[in-house]
Design a protein around this motif. Structure first.
Motif: not given
Length: 155
Positions: A114-120, A122-132
């Motif tokens: 779900t997050l990967q699809a959101l990253l792909e 169009e976004q107005n700002r760079f964002w990243e995530f990590k899950m552990q």
């Protein structure tokens, strides 16, 4: 419904605002304090941290009002994709050009794509995530300790 089904009631979110400092810069943190007494932590054993990078900054690395609005819109979209049956909102922090969103997640195999699809998209700002994996909720402890610090309890 099968006999081995379990219903978990997630408490309605309730938020506490903390104004503080980190590395001599202002930090604004909002914590879902309803999770302090949440009894089924084992069902949300993954910690998800999303970091949005702000561009338009004003004093001390805080986002401008327009930038803050954009970050809220992006954060809301990310939150809507996580919270519900698979995740719980834990906290939001704004500091030094970053907006960090913290969640507790039940199933990382649902959250990640779900997050990967959101990253792909169009976004107005760079964002990243990590899950552990964090079955003991140690990563949430950073946010929960704010309550002790605010009350002056050093225990």
């Amino acid at each position: 419904m099968s006999d081995d089904s379990v219903t978990i009631v997630v408490p309605e979110p309730h938020f506490t605002l903390f104004n503080g400092q980190r590395d001599d810069l202002p930090e604004v943190v909002v914590v879902n304090d309803a999770l302090l007494s949440f009894e089924h932590t084992e069902m949300f054993s993954w910690h998800l941290e999303v970091t949005l990078h702000a561009v338009e900054l004003v004093d001390n690395g805080m986002p401008s009002p327009d930038e803050s609005l954009l970050l809220f819109q992006m954060g809301d979209k990310i939150e809507q994709s996580i919270v519900g049956h698979n995740g719980i909102f834990l906290a939001r922090s704004t500091w030094n050009g970053f907006r960090q969103l913290a969640f507790r997640v039940h199933d990382p195999e649902v959250a990640d794509p779900t997050l990967q699809a959101l990253l792909e998209s169009e976004q107005n700002r760079f964002w990243e995530f990590k899950m552990q994996h964090d079955a003991e909720w140690r990563e949430a402890g950073f946010y929960f300790q704010l309550f002790q610090l605010a009350s002056g309890n050093n225990s």
